[in-house]
Design a protein around this motif. Structure first.
Motif, PDB file in Angstrom:
ATOM      1  N   ARG A 138      -2.679   8.271  -2.398  1.00  0.00           N
ATOM      2  CA  ARG A 138      -2.388   7.350  -1.294  1.00  0.00           C
ATOM      3  C   ARG A 138      -3.596   6.483  -0.961  1.00  0.00           C
ATOM      4  O   ARG A 138      -4.753   6.891  -1.117  1.00  0.00           O
ATOM      5  CB  ARG A 138      -1.962   8.105  -0.032  1.00  0.00           C
ATOM      6  CG  ARG A 138      -0.700   8.946  -0.188  1.00  0.00           C
ATOM      7  CD  ARG A 138       0.442   8.153  -0.826  1.00  0.00           C
ATOM      8  NE  ARG A 138       1.714   8.827  -0.739  1.00  0.00           N
ATOM      9  CZ  ARG A 138       2.183   9.693  -1.634  1.00  0.00           C
ATOM     10  NH1 ARG A 138       1.438  10.010  -2.682  1.00  0.00           N
ATOM     11  NH2 ARG A 138       3.371  10.244  -1.484  1.00  0.00           N
ATOM     12  N   ASP A 139      -3.306   5.281  -0.474  1.00  0.00           N
ATOM     13  CA  ASP A 139      -4.373   4.371  -0.053  1.00  0.00           C
ATOM     14  C   ASP A 139      -4.929   4.749   1.311  1.00  0.00           C
ATOM     15  O   ASP A 139      -6.107   4.490   1.597  1.00  0.00           O
ATOM     16  CB  ASP A 139      -3.850   2.925  -0.007  1.00  0.00           C
ATOM     17  CG  ASP A 139      -3.405   2.440  -1.364  1.00  0.00           C
ATOM     18  OD1 ASP A 139      -4.247   2.431  -2.289  1.00  0.00           O
ATOM     19  OD2 ASP A 139      -2.220   2.090  -1.516  1.00  0.00           O
ATOM     20  N   ALA A 140      -4.097   5.326   2.156  1.00  0.00           N
ATOM     21  CA  ALA A 140      -4.545   5.703   3.496  1.00  0.00           C
ATOM     22  C   ALA A 140      -3.604   6.733   4.089  1.00  0.00           C
ATOM     23  O   ALA A 140      -2.423   6.802   3.737  1.00  0.00           O
ATOM     24  CB  ALA A 140      -4.623   4.487   4.414  1.00  0.00           C
TER      25      ALA A 140
ATOM     26  N   MET B   1       0.828  -1.201   0.000  1.00  0.00           N
ATOM     27  CA  MET B   1       0.000   0.000   0.000  1.00  0.00           C
ATOM     28  C   MET B   1       0.865   1.253   0.000  1.00  0.00           C
ATOM     29  O   MET B   1       2.018   1.221   0.423  1.00  0.00           O
ATOM     30  CB  MET B   1      -0.901   0.013   1.239  1.00  0.00           C
ATOM     31  CG  MET B   1      -2.023  -1.000   1.221  1.00  0.00           C
ATOM     32  SD  MET B   1      -3.157  -0.786   2.610  1.00  0.00           S
ATOM     33  CE  MET B   1      -2.066  -1.225   3.972  1.00  0.00           C
ATOM     34  N   LYS B   2       0.259   2.329  -0.420  1.00  0.00           N
ATOM     35  CA  LYS B   2       0.894   3.634  -0.347  1.00  0.00           C
ATOM     36  C   LYS B   2       0.276   4.383   0.826  1.00  0.00           C
ATOM     37  O   LYS B   2      -0.930   4.672   0.822  1.00  0.00           O
ATOM     38  CB  LYS B   2       0.690   4.410  -1.641  1.00  0.00           C
ATOM     39  CG  LYS B   2       1.372   3.781  -2.852  1.00  0.00           C
ATOM     40  CD  LYS B   2       1.123   4.606  -4.103  1.00  0.00           C
ATOM     41  CE  LYS B   2       1.820   3.992  -5.307  1.00  0.00           C
ATOM     42  NZ  LYS B   2       1.564   4.781  -6.542  1.00  0.00           N
ATOM     43  N   LEU B   3       1.092   4.691   1.832  1.00  0.00           N
ATOM     44  CA  LEU B   3       0.615   5.299   3.067  1.00  0.00           C
ATOM     45  C   LEU B   3       1.300   6.638   3.302  1.00  0.00           C
ATOM     46  O   LEU B   3       2.488   6.795   3.000  1.00  0.00           O
ATOM     47  CB  LEU B   3       0.896   4.387   4.256  1.00  0.00           C
ATOM     48  CG  LEU B   3       0.395   2.945   4.160  1.00  0.00           C
ATOM     49  CD1 LEU B   3       0.868   2.159   5.378  1.00  0.00           C
ATOM     50  CD2 LEU B   3      -1.125   2.912   4.040  1.00  0.00           C
ATOM     51  N   THR B   4       0.561   7.580   3.875  1.00  0.00           N
ATOM     52  CA  THR B   4       1.142   8.835   4.337  1.00  0.00           C
ATOM     53  C   THR B   4       0.985   8.904   5.847  1.00  0.00           C
ATOM     54  O   THR B   4      -0.100   8.622   6.368  1.00  0.00           O
ATOM     55  CB  THR B   4       0.470  10.045   3.673  1.00  0.00           C
ATOM     56  OG1 THR B   4       0.746  10.017   2.274  1.00  0.00           O
ATOM     57  CG2 THR B   4       0.991  11.350   4.261  1.00  0.00           C
ATOM     58  N   VAL B   5       2.055   9.290   6.525  1.00  0.00           N
ATOM     59  CA  VAL B   5       2.049   9.357   7.986  1.00  0.00           C
ATOM     60  C   VAL B   5       2.326  10.786   8.428  1.00  0.00           C
ATOM     61  O   VAL B   5       3.378  11.354   8.107  1.00  0.00           O
ATOM     62  CB  VAL B   5       3.094   8.402   8.601  1.00  0.00           C
ATOM     63  CG1 VAL B   5       3.037   8.471  10.126  1.00  0.00           C
ATOM     64  CG2 VAL B   5       2.855   6.972   8.123  1.00  0.00           C
ATOM     65  N   PHE B   6       1.399  11.359   9.177  1.00  0.00           N
ATOM     66  CA  PHE B   6       1.596  12.666   9.809  1.00  0.00           C
ATOM     67  C   PHE B   6       1.977  12.442  11.266  1.00  0.00           C
ATOM     68  O   PHE B   6       1.589  11.454  11.887  1.00  0.00           O
ATOM     69  CB  PHE B   6       0.319  13.502   9.721  1.00  0.00           C
ATOM     70  CG  PHE B   6       0.027  14.000   8.338  1.00  0.00           C
ATOM     71  CD1 PHE B   6       0.545  15.202   7.902  1.00  0.00           C
ATOM     72  CD2 PHE B   6      -0.757  13.258   7.469  1.00  0.00           C
ATOM     73  CE1 PHE B   6       0.291  15.672   6.623  1.00  0.00           C
ATOM     74  CE2 PHE B   6      -1.025  13.708   6.186  1.00  0.00           C
ATOM     75  CZ  PHE B   6      -0.493  14.913   5.760  1.00  0.00           C
ATOM     76  N   GLY B   7       2.751  13.385  11.816  1.00  0.00           N
ATOM     77  CA  GLY B   7       3.278  13.166  13.164  1.00  0.00           C
ATOM     78  C   GLY B   7       4.324  12.069  13.160  1.00  0.00           C
ATOM     79  O   GLY B   7       4.497  11.343  14.130  1.00  0.00           O
ATOM     80  N   ALA B   8       5.046  11.980  12.047  1.00  0.00           N
ATOM     81  CA  ALA B   8       5.958  10.860  11.831  1.00  0.00           C
ATOM     82  C   ALA B   8       7.200  10.895  12.714  1.00  0.00           C
ATOM     83  O   ALA B   8       7.927   9.904  12.793  1.00  0.00           O
ATOM     84  CB  ALA B   8       6.382  10.803  10.362  1.00  0.00           C
TER      85      ALA B   8
END
Length: 210
Positions: free
Chosen positions: A64-66, A1-8
């Motif tokens: 992105r997927d999520a 999957m393609k994921l984006t993370v905030f607060g990484a």
């Protein structure tokens, strides 16, 4: 999957990035200061941005997927950050047509579980009074998420600990596990990644605890 993370660069956020990369996902880590991100690996893209600027965040979420968010107040004096920054994330997602969002809140925002001992209820009340501004921020954040067009899940862990991932924890969709006292940050990340494709958690608050 393609994921984006905030607060990484936070405790849970770095665990989400680490575990997602280990699982073979492509991860975009959105950060203010790339130097604070200690996780590396194939499949990682570090995206530096003003987290309050929805327009600047759009390239980080497109396709992105999520999106997984660990955004929140770093301390009581930063109460308000969760609502303000999550508003920008939602704006970027809605502009780009990205639907799936998982965000971290906190156990005191969820319903009081039946069967909790009196001591647990007293402790919960004390903590809620001490961190009332932070919890007011999280309630406002959750309300904004619930009004959005996203397929959201809000995860509500209790006291966070630094422990290795175990995969052994309780999950209460729409509720709070009884005697929810603590959970490791790595297990919060584990749970969030497991929920990405779980339709039963969509538009739900999910309580977690050991």
């Amino acid at each position: 999957m393609k994921l984006t993370v905030f607060g990484a660069t936070g405790g849970v956020g770095q665990e989400i990035v680490r575990q997602a990369l280990t699982a073979g996902h492509q991860v975009t880590a959105v950060v203010r200061d790339p130097a604070r991100l200690t996780v590396t690996g194939a499949g990682l893209d570090v995206f530096r941005a003003d987290l309050a600027d929805a327009e600047a965040l759009r390239p980080a979420v497109t396709g992105r997927d999520a999106v997984l968010s660990g955004l929140g107040a770093r301390s009581r004096k930063h109460a308000g950050d969760a609502t303000r920054l999550t508003r920008a994330v939602l704006g970027a997602m809605e502009a780009e047509g990205v639907r799936r969002l998982l965000a971290i809140s906190a156990a005191p925002i969820g319903p009081v579980p039946e069967g909790d001992a009196a001591l647990d209820r007293v402790a919960r009340g004390i903590v809620s009074r001490i961190y009332k501004d932070v919890y007011a921020d999280l309630r406002a954040m959750e309300a904004g998420i619930a009004r959005s067009a996203t397929d959201w899940t809000v995860v509500r862990p209790p006291k966070l600990l630094n422990r290795p991932v175990s995969g052994m924890y309780r999950v209460a969709v729409g509720g709070t596990p009884p005697r929810a006292r603590s959970l490791g940050r790595a297990d919060v990340a584990h749970a969030m990644l497991a929920m990405v494709g779980d339709a039963t958690t969509v538009k739900q608050g999910v309580g977690l605890a050991y």
